[in-house]
Motif scaffolding. Structure first.
Motif, PDB file in Angstrom:
ATOM      1  N   ARG A  98      81.296 -24.920  -6.543  1.00  0.00           N
ATOM      2  CA  ARG A  98      81.102 -23.548  -6.085  1.00  0.00           C
ATOM      3  C   ARG A  98      79.804 -23.407  -5.309  1.00  0.00           C
ATOM      4  O   ARG A  98      79.705 -22.600  -4.401  1.00  0.00           O
ATOM      5  CB  ARG A  98      81.105 -22.594  -7.278  1.00  0.00           C
ATOM      6  N   TRP A  99      78.808 -24.222  -5.672  1.00  0.00           N
ATOM      7  CA  TRP A  99      77.540 -24.152  -4.939  1.00  0.00           C
ATOM      8  C   TRP A  99      77.725 -24.659  -3.521  1.00  0.00           C
ATOM      9  O   TRP A  99      77.258 -24.045  -2.559  1.00  0.00           O
ATOM     10  CB  TRP A  99      76.453 -24.953  -5.663  1.00  0.00           C
ATOM     11  N   GLU A 101      80.423 -24.701  -1.896  1.00  0.00           N
ATOM     12  CA  GLU A 101      81.257 -23.728  -1.210  1.00  0.00           C
ATOM     13  C   GLU A 101      80.420 -22.544  -0.725  1.00  0.00           C
ATOM     14  O   GLU A 101      80.498 -22.140   0.430  1.00  0.00           O
ATOM     15  CB  GLU A 101      82.350 -23.249  -2.162  1.00  0.00           C
ATOM     16  N   ALA A 102      79.591 -22.032  -1.617  1.00  0.00           N
ATOM     17  CA  ALA A 102      78.774 -20.868  -1.265  1.00  0.00           C
ATOM     18  C   ALA A 102      77.791 -21.198  -0.150  1.00  0.00           C
ATOM     19  O   ALA A 102      77.438 -20.358   0.665  1.00  0.00           O
ATOM     20  CB  ALA A 102      78.026 -20.372  -2.494  1.00  0.00           C
ATOM     21  N   MET A 103      77.360 -22.475  -0.111  1.00  0.00           N
ATOM     22  CA  MET A 103      76.394 -22.895   0.896  1.00  0.00           C
ATOM     23  C   MET A 103      77.091 -23.147   2.227  1.00  0.00           C
ATOM     24  O   MET A 103      76.671 -22.673   3.274  1.00  0.00           O
ATOM     25  CB  MET A 103      75.734 -24.187   0.404  1.00  0.00           C
ATOM     26  N   GLN A 105      80.414 -22.670   3.319  1.00  0.00           N
ATOM     27  CA  GLN A 105      81.432 -21.830   3.946  1.00  0.00           C
ATOM     28  C   GLN A 105      80.841 -20.803   4.917  1.00  0.00           C
ATOM     29  O   GLN A 105      81.298 -20.706   6.050  1.00  0.00           O
ATOM     30  CB  GLN A 105      82.297 -21.172   2.879  1.00  0.00           C
ATOM     31  N   PRO A 106      79.821 -20.037   4.507  1.00  0.00           N
ATOM     32  CA  PRO A 106      79.223 -19.103   5.472  1.00  0.00           C
ATOM     33  C   PRO A 106      78.546 -19.844   6.625  1.00  0.00           C
ATOM     34  O   PRO A 106      78.556 -19.373   7.759  1.00  0.00           O
ATOM     35  CB  PRO A 106      78.181 -18.349   4.641  1.00  0.00           C
ATOM     36  N   LEU A 107      77.988 -21.015   6.304  1.00  0.00           N
ATOM     37  CA  LEU A 107      77.287 -21.787   7.331  1.00  0.00           C
ATOM     38  C   LEU A 107      78.269 -22.237   8.417  1.00  0.00           C
ATOM     39  O   LEU A 107      78.013 -22.091   9.614  1.00  0.00           O
ATOM     40  CB  LEU A 107      76.635 -23.009   6.677  1.00  0.00           C
ATOM     41  N   GLY A 109      81.158 -20.892   9.016  1.00  0.00           N
ATOM     42  CA  GLY A 109      81.664 -19.692   9.682  1.00  0.00           C
ATOM     43  C   GLY A 109      80.686 -19.163  10.720  1.00  0.00           C
ATOM     44  O   GLY A 109      81.073 -18.778  11.820  1.00  0.00           O
ATOM     45  N   ALA A 110      79.398 -19.193  10.377  1.00  0.00           N
ATOM     46  CA  ALA A 110      78.388 -18.624  11.277  1.00  0.00           C
ATOM     47  C   ALA A 110      78.138 -19.526  12.476  1.00  0.00           C
ATOM     48  O   ALA A 110      77.842 -19.058  13.570  1.00  0.00           O
ATOM     49  CB  ALA A 110      77.085 -18.386  10.522  1.00  0.00           C
ATOM     50  N   LEU A 148      87.260 -27.810   7.399  1.00  0.00           N
ATOM     51  CA  LEU A 148      87.989 -26.607   6.989  1.00  0.00           C
ATOM     52  C   LEU A 148      89.403 -26.948   6.538  1.00  0.00           C
ATOM     53  O   LEU A 148      89.897 -26.407   5.553  1.00  0.00           O
ATOM     54  CB  LEU A 148      88.017 -25.590   8.129  1.00  0.00           C
ATOM     55  N   TYR A 151      89.163 -28.516   3.140  1.00  0.00           N
ATOM     56  CA  TYR A 151      88.781 -27.480   2.181  1.00  0.00           C
ATOM     57  C   TYR A 151      89.986 -26.622   1.798  1.00  0.00           C
ATOM     58  O   TYR A 151      90.295 -26.446   0.623  1.00  0.00           O
ATOM     59  CB  TYR A 151      87.677 -26.622   2.809  1.00  0.00           C
ATOM     60  N   VAL A 152      90.670 -26.128   2.811  1.00  0.00           N
ATOM     61  CA  VAL A 152      91.854 -25.304   2.549  1.00  0.00           C
ATOM     62  C   VAL A 152      92.896 -26.106   1.769  1.00  0.00           C
ATOM     63  O   VAL A 152      93.486 -25.627   0.801  1.00  0.00           O
ATOM     64  CB  VAL A 152      92.456 -24.802   3.884  1.00  0.00           C
ATOM     65  N   ARG A 155      91.865 -26.771  -1.800  1.00  0.00           N
ATOM     66  CA  ARG A 155      91.924 -25.543  -2.592  1.00  0.00           C
ATOM     67  C   ARG A 155      93.363 -25.176  -2.943  1.00  0.00           C
ATOM     68  O   ARG A 155      93.594 -24.357  -3.830  1.00  0.00           O
ATOM     69  CB  ARG A 155      91.279 -24.390  -1.805  1.00  0.00           C
TER      70      ARG A 155
END
Ligand SMILES: Nc1ncnc2c1ncn2[C@@H]1O[C@H](COP(=O)(O)OP(=O)(O)OP(=O)(O)O)[C@@H](O)[C@H]1O
Ligand SMILES: [Mg+2]
Lengths: 265, 286, 284
Positions: A98-99, A101-103, A105-107, A109-110, A148, A151-152, A155
């Motif tokens: 989860r860490w 992922e949290a790190m 995924q937004p990175l 995306g941005a 990605l 990841y998808v 998941r």
């Protein structure tokens, strides 16, 4: 980051299979217009299809196409291979932790809308001209769809499947090999299918920018020598390569993800 | 019949047994709370019961009352928030092959043939491929799936998939079979057939089974004993021995006692759900 | 319901909600604090390494980049470069995407047009569109129109393919319901087909936007012009050869900022326009 290639083929598949005649008509129309323009203009600016074909044959004969094409493909595939390895690892990590992922995924995306190509001059400063900055750039671009996709895919492994593996007493390596990877495979291949055309674009662009080898260079050389048939010959070859890669990955998906056929019957 | 039905948890069968005979599974004051986004759900509160070896225990309860959560804790997949869980006198530390779990959806790997799915636990256990396949064939024969070894899950019907999942779970050689509404997704006829099949297999196996369902008739037909759960918080509201003879089969379903059990459990559930549930009629079967 | 418990409850609290757990849980739920913390840490390490150990002269620290970007913005150079780039981007993106969406929707609705366009599209789709630049440059030179045409060509494909597929995959029963209700063809198209096709079409437009930035940069890097006309891409390559590293990094930062901002704005706008519809559909 959807997959343009998959979209393309989906669109093609969605189209009715019956009137393929009309589809051929579309291609014929396009080529006919080109021929018409080429024949009436009478300048070297617009070579006829025949002239382009002759030029391809000529470039094959002299070994130019083979020499430059081989270099292009070598760099492209090295980059893709590294991207696949790093991308899969990143994707799996994101799906597991989860860490991470949290790190990540937004990175991801941005930074997705930022053209990695802009890093090329800096990569040249870092590695010098040559193979290294090009391969790095291919890696940077192809990493996104691969990471990605994985990841998808990872998941999509259900809680039940993971619990089943724990119930059976499978260790993490066994679970990764027998459960997570097969489950992630379809999405990973979709990622690969998106990465392949990106790989081709990136490598060709870098070769077109101040370089002395590769198909991109060949293109720019023909332009500098004012040989439109030479330019179009390379463009046609690149088109064929792009088409072949896509078909190849599609075939691979069909073979590897055989079980999805049954479901979609 | 009223003699068979004791008040809520005055005792399970276990406490009637001689004290030397330790229950195989002892669930004591089990509690489970989920907290997410500052909301807390009491999925289970103060759940206690014993399961003696070889019993077929049905757990009956409305949707969302914590049946799955209870089974997941027994399986060792989730941790209880409070209370204790003893298996043969030892606390449960995690999942293990001694407790075979069967999920609501047949969790078969779509990329493996039926045979490979069933053989997988043997492979993981270090058996040779040929040997694993042989064992898989035997198990598939037990559940009546001979001839479908080379099929993929997508090519089978829902009932056949559950049979395959049962075969695979039996392949773990578990002491306890944990079944979470395994027939919930099947159509009515297939469901009845599967119930009879399961009874047949269980009666020959001597396994302990904990079987979750929200179908009253299914719970009664299969079980030696039925635990009824209530929701919010999830807890046990009744513990009833089912005194229908064995072996059970098609004739059992026509037994007038079945109907009595049915109305008794329906009454319990209706009381639990409150007066508003009254309007929905007397059957939970669809 | 009396005497439920056989045993005295021996409450063993397995997971106590400690303060630290709650804080990390809060971060993990939202994700962006973790990402932000990660990004800031990276930048800080970069800065720290640069100012203590030292970096090669061509790698600037974040503070230096920010300073040179501010200086170049104040002098107006960066603004002129960026506006030259953005001009190409806006024209190319608008032309390519508008054509793509329009033809995609039309060919999705009309079988005949769809079949006709399908061949040429699948023929040209696999060609890396950047190779169109030298071809077009044969006639137009490495000029703004040439670049805009190439950007437009690149944007056309994702816009067309997604709009086409979106229209094709509209649930037929929706259309029948509309027809049954007595809606005419035009009304069905405007009020049923288009709204249903919107999410995927928008996803295609977003892909086109990302491509527009790549091609903006690529077309400027190849056969680049001079002065502010070079745009951000051309200027970066020029700066590399002349050794104006602060210009190089400032331009890079600007490209990144523009790409991120435009995409974020796009998504924000779409979020405002399409309430309740799934935007992320195209982000698989
Ligand atoms: N991981 C979780 N996080 C938060 N709440 C959960 C979680 N798992 C279950 N719950 C909640 O706990 C309660 C019990 O869930 P559970 O799945 O055990 O019910 P159930 O009796 O199996 O229902 P069903 O018959 O529908 O399967 C529900 O209210 C559910 O929302
Ligand atoms: Mg459940």
């Amino acid at each position: 980051m959807a997959n343009p290639t998959a979209t393309a083929t989906a669109a093609i598949r969605n189209a009715s299979p019956g009137p393929s005649l009309r589809r051929l008509l579309g291609i014929a129309l396009l080529l006919a217009v080109w021929e018409l323009v080429a024949n009436t203009s009478g300048t070297r600016l617009t070579p006829t299809l025949r002239e382009i074909g002759t030029r391809i044959a000529f470039d094959l004969e002299t070994g130019m196409l083979w020499f430059h094409g081989r270099l292009t493909l070598m760099l492209a595939f090295s980059g893709l291979l590294i991207a696949v390895v790093i991308g899969c690892a990143t994707g799996l990590l994101m799906a597991r932790s989860r860490w991470a992922e949290a790190m990540m995924q937004p990175l991801l995306g941005a930074t997705y809308p930022i053209p990695r190509l802009a890093l090329y001059p800096i990569l040249i400063l870092l590695f010098g001209l040559g193979a290294a900055p090009k391969v790095t750039l291919v890696v940077l671009e192809c990493l996104y769809p691969m990471a990605l996709g994985t990841y998808v895919g990872a998941r999509s492994v259900t809680k039940d499947q993971l619990w089943l593996a724990r119930n059976v007493g499978a260790g993490w390596l066994r679970t990764l090999r027998d459960v997570t990877l097969p489950a992630a495979l379809p999405a990973m291949l979709t990622g690969l299918r998106a990465a392949a055309p990106i790989m081709l674009i990136v490598i060709v662009v870098t070769e077109m920018i101040g370089e002395n080898r590769g198909l991109g260079y060949m293109l720019m050389l023909a332009r500098a020598n004012f040989e439109p048939d030479g330019v179009l010959a390379v463009v046609a070859v690149l088109g064929v390569l792009g088409f072949l890669f896509d078909r190849l990955i599609a075939l691979l998906s069909k073979l590897l993800v055989f079980w999805e056929r049954g479901v979609r019957m | 019949m009223s003699g068979n039905i004791h008040a809520p948890l005055t005792s399970g069968t276990a406490t009637m047994d001689p004290p030397a005979d330790q229950p195989q599974l002892r669930v004591a004051s089990l509690g489970k709370t989920f907290s997410r986004n500052r909301k807390t759900v009491h999925a289970l509160q103060d759940v206690s019961f014993d399961v003696p070896r070889g019993q077929f225990l049905s757990i009956l309860g409305p949707s969302g009352c914590g049946k799955s959560t209870l089974l997941h804790i027994i399986g060792g997949f989730e941790q209880a928030s409070s209370g204790s869980l003893l298996l043969d006198g030892r606390p449960v530390a995690g999942p293990g092959r001694d407790r075979g779990m069967m999920f609501q959806q047949a969790t078969l790997f779509p990329w493996k043939t039926i045979e490979s799915n069933v053989a997988w636990p043997f492979i993981v256990d270090g058996h040779k491929r040929g040997e694993a396949r042989e064992r898989a064939h035997e198990l598939l024969a037990t559940v009546g799936l001979s001839g479908f070894e080379r099929s993929y899950p997508a090519e089978l019907s829902g009932g056949m998939r559950q049979r395959a999942a049962l075969a695979r779970t039996l392949g773990l050689s578990p002491d306890i079979l944990l079944m979470d509404e395994p027939f919930g997704a099947l159509d009515a006829q297939t469901r009845e057939l599967m119930q009879e099949e399961l009874t047949r297999i269980w009666e020959h196996s001597g396994l302990t089974v904990i079987f979750i369902t929200h179908d009253i008739d299914e719970a009664v037909f299969l079980g030696d004993r039925v635990l009824v759960m209530g929701a919010r918080p999830g807890r046990i509201i009744a513990d009833v021995d089912v005194e229908l003879g064995r072996p059970r089969g098609t004739t059992t379903k026509k037994d007038p006692q079945m109907a009595e059990y049915h109305s008794h459990f329906w009454e319990l559930i209706r009381q639990e759900a409150g007066p508003q549930a009254d309007r929905n009629g007397g059957s939970d079967r669809s | 319901m009396t005497g439920t418990a056989l045993h005295q409850p021996q409450a063993v609290e397995h997971r106590q909600a400690r303060q630290g757990v709650a804080a990390s849980e809060w971060m993990l739920e939202r994700r962006w604090p973790v990402a932000l913390a990660g990004a800031v840490t990276l930048l800080a390490l970069w800065q720290l390494y640069g100012s203590t150990v030292g970096l090669p002269e061509y790698i600037l620290t974040p503070v230096e980049i920010a300073r040179s970007a501010a200086e170049l913005t104040a002098s107006g150079r960066l603004v002129e470069l960026a506006s030259a780039s953005l001009r190409r981007l806006v024209f190319g993106f608008t032309i390519g995407t508008a054509t793509g969406v329009l033809l995609g929707l039309l060919s999705g609705v009309s079988r005949k047009l769809g079949d006709l366009l399908d061949g040429p599209v699948s023929l040209t789709y696999p060609i890396p569109k950047i190779t169109f630049l030298p071809i077009i440059a044969i006639w137009l030179g490495f000029s703004d129109p040439a670049r805009i045409i190439v950007i437009a060509a690149a944007c056309f494909f994702p816009a067309y393919l997604n709009a086409h597929a979106a229209t094709r995959s509209v649930d037929q029963s929706l259309v029948w319901v509309a027809m049954n209700a007595g809606a005419g063809k035009l009304r069905t198209l405007m009020q049923v087909v288009l709204p249903a096709a919107l999410p995927r079409t928008v996803a295609g437009i977003r892909q086109a936007l990302a491509l527009a930035f790549i091609f903006m940069f690529a077309t400027e890097a190849i056969g680049s012009g001079t002065g502010t006309d070079a745009g951000l891409g051309g200027e970066m390559f020029a700066a590399r050869t002349t050794g104006e590293y602060e210009v190089l990094w400032a331009a890079l930062a600007t490209v990144a900022l523009l790409g991120g901002t435009v995409d974020a704005t796009f998504r924000w706008l779409v979020g405002k326009l399409m309430i309740g519809q799934e935007l992320e559909a195209g982000r698989g």
